[in-house]
Design a protein around this motif. Structure first.
Motif, short mmCIF file in Angstrom:
data_model
loop_
_atom_site.label_atom_id
_atom_site.label_comp_id
_atom_site.label_asym_id
_atom_site.label_seq_id
_atom_site.Cartn_x
_atom_site.Cartn_y
_atom_site.Cartn_z
N ASN A 116 0.80 -1.23 0.00
CA ASN A 116 0.00 0.00 0.00
C ASN A 116 0.83 1.28 0.00
O ASN A 116 0.30 2.35 0.32
CB ASN A 116 -1.01 0.01 1.14
CG ASN A 116 -2.06 -1.05 0.96
OD1 ASN A 116 -2.55 -1.27 -0.16
ND2 ASN A 116 -2.40 -1.74 2.02
N LYS A 117 2.11 1.20 -0.34
CA LYS A 117 2.92 2.41 -0.44
C LYS A 117 2.50 3.16 -1.71
O LYS A 117 2.14 2.54 -2.71
CB LYS A 117 4.41 2.08 -0.48
CG LYS A 117 4.96 1.68 0.88
CD LYS A 117 6.41 1.29 0.82
CE LYS A 117 7.30 2.51 0.88
NZ LYS A 117 8.74 2.17 1.06
N ILE A 118 2.58 4.49 -1.63
CA ILE A 118 2.06 5.34 -2.69
C ILE A 118 3.14 6.30 -3.20
O ILE A 118 3.95 6.79 -2.42
CB ILE A 118 0.86 6.15 -2.15
CG1 ILE A 118 -0.30 5.21 -1.88
CG2 ILE A 118 0.46 7.26 -3.09
CD1 ILE A 118 -1.44 5.86 -1.13
N TYR A 119 3.08 6.55 -4.49
CA TYR A 119 3.88 7.62 -5.09
C TYR A 119 2.91 8.59 -5.74
O TYR A 119 1.99 8.18 -6.45
CB TYR A 119 4.84 7.07 -6.16
CG TYR A 119 5.57 8.17 -6.88
CD1 TYR A 119 6.68 8.78 -6.31
CD2 TYR A 119 5.13 8.65 -8.12
CE1 TYR A 119 7.34 9.81 -6.95
CE2 TYR A 119 5.78 9.68 -8.76
CZ TYR A 119 6.88 10.26 -8.16
OH TYR A 119 7.52 11.30 -8.78
N ILE A 120 3.10 9.87 -5.49
CA ILE A 120 2.27 10.90 -6.10
C ILE A 120 3.15 11.74 -7.00
O ILE A 120 4.24 12.17 -6.60
CB ILE A 120 1.59 11.77 -5.03
CG1 ILE A 120 0.67 10.90 -4.22
CG2 ILE A 120 0.91 12.98 -5.65
CD1 ILE A 120 -0.59 11.44 -3.72
N GLY A 121 2.68 11.97 -8.21
CA GLY A 121 3.41 12.79 -9.17
C GLY A 121 2.46 13.60 -10.02
O GLY A 121 1.23 13.44 -9.92
N SER A 122 3.02 14.46 -10.84
CA SER A 122 2.19 15.25 -11.74
C SER A 122 2.82 15.25 -13.12
O SER A 122 4.02 14.99 -13.28
CB SER A 122 2.04 16.68 -11.22
OG SER A 122 3.29 17.33 -11.16
N THR A 123 2.01 15.55 -14.10
CA THR A 123 2.47 15.60 -15.47
C THR A 123 1.66 16.64 -16.25
O THR A 123 0.48 16.83 -15.96
CB THR A 123 2.38 14.22 -16.16
OG1 THR A 123 2.83 14.34 -17.51
CG2 THR A 123 0.98 13.66 -16.15
N LYS A 124 2.31 17.29 -17.20
CA LYS A 124 1.61 18.25 -18.05
C LYS A 124 0.72 17.55 -19.06
O LYS A 124 -0.11 18.17 -19.70
CB LYS A 124 2.62 19.14 -18.79
CG LYS A 124 3.33 20.11 -17.90
CD LYS A 124 4.24 20.99 -18.74
CE LYS A 124 4.94 22.00 -17.86
NZ LYS A 124 5.80 22.87 -18.66
N ASN A 125 0.92 16.23 -19.23
CA ASN A 125 0.16 15.48 -20.20
C ASN A 125 -0.13 14.09 -19.62
O ASN A 125 0.76 13.24 -19.60
CB ASN A 125 0.93 15.38 -21.51
CG ASN A 125 0.15 14.70 -22.61
OD1 ASN A 125 -0.93 14.16 -22.38
ND2 ASN A 125 0.68 14.72 -23.81
N LEU A 126 -1.35 13.87 -19.19
CA LEU A 126 -1.70 12.58 -18.58
C LEU A 126 -1.58 11.42 -19.56
O LEU A 126 -1.49 10.27 -19.14
CB LEU A 126 -3.11 12.64 -17.98
CG LEU A 126 -3.22 13.51 -16.72
CD1 LEU A 126 -4.67 13.77 -16.36
CD2 LEU A 126 -2.48 12.87 -15.56
N LYS A 127 -1.51 11.71 -20.85
CA LYS A 127 -1.29 10.65 -21.83
C LYS A 127 0.10 10.03 -21.65
O LYS A 127 0.36 8.94 -22.13
CB LYS A 127 -1.43 11.18 -23.26
CG LYS A 127 -2.85 11.50 -23.65
CD LYS A 127 -3.01 11.66 -25.15
CE LYS A 127 -2.60 13.01 -25.65
NZ LYS A 127 -2.88 13.24 -27.07
N THR A 128 1.01 10.73 -20.95
CA THR A 128 2.37 10.23 -20.79
C THR A 128 2.50 9.21 -19.66
O THR A 128 3.61 8.75 -19.38
CB THR A 128 3.37 11.38 -20.54
OG1 THR A 128 3.04 12.01 -19.31
CG2 THR A 128 3.38 12.38 -21.67
N LEU A 129 1.40 8.83 -19.01
CA LEU A 129 1.50 7.82 -17.95
C LEU A 129 2.07 6.51 -18.51
O LEU A 129 2.79 5.81 -17.81
CB LEU A 129 0.14 7.57 -17.30
CG LEU A 129 -0.35 8.70 -16.38
CD1 LEU A 129 -1.69 8.32 -15.75
CD2 LEU A 129 0.66 9.05 -15.31
N ASN A 130 1.79 6.22 -19.76
CA ASN A 130 2.39 5.02 -20.37
C ASN A 130 3.90 5.17 -20.46
O ASN A 130 4.63 4.19 -20.36
CB ASN A 130 1.79 4.75 -21.75
CG ASN A 130 0.43 4.10 -21.65
OD1 ASN A 130 0.10 3.46 -20.66
ND2 ASN A 130 -0.39 4.30 -22.67
#
Length: 119
Positions: free
Chosen positions: A29-43
């Protein structure tokens, strides 16, 4: 070939959305939080993790290597709303949104992979 061209066009027409995402280790259940200018880049982030290239969090990369991608889930927490304020850049607004989620979730130490930033 037409189908490939059609999918490519569809991808290009999909609006670019900035936002905050979460990667959760289903085993501990450990979590990483991040942000991106383009959510399409999650891949792309998944690709970096698969290829041992995620330098933002060594601990997350290590556990990804040990447990494999099936032990993790990706989730979009919030999309950045368009802001008409000319004094706030998208980068600043995205940083604020990420900070809000970091405060809310506290993914540090035993609970997560993020590192507290010195202020």
């Amino acid at each position: 070939m037409d189908r490939k061209r059609e999918l490519k066009q569809q991808y290009k027409e999909t609006p670019v959305e900035a936002g905050v995402f979460q990667i959760t280790n289903k085993q501990n259940n450990k979590i990483y939080i991040g942000s991106t200018k383009n959510l399409k880049t999650l891949n792309g982030i998944k690709f970096m993790l698969d290829n041992n290239g995620f330098t933002t969090s060594k601990a997350l990369q290590t556990e990804w290597n040990q447990l494999g991608k099936d032990a993790f889930t990706f989730e979009v927490l919030e999309k950045l709303k368009k802001n008409d304020d000319p004094f706030v850049t998208e980068k600043e607004a995205l940083a604020e949104l990420e900070e809000k989620w970091l405060e809310k979730v506290q993914p540090y130490g035993e609970q997560g992979y993020n590192q507290k930033q010195a202020r």
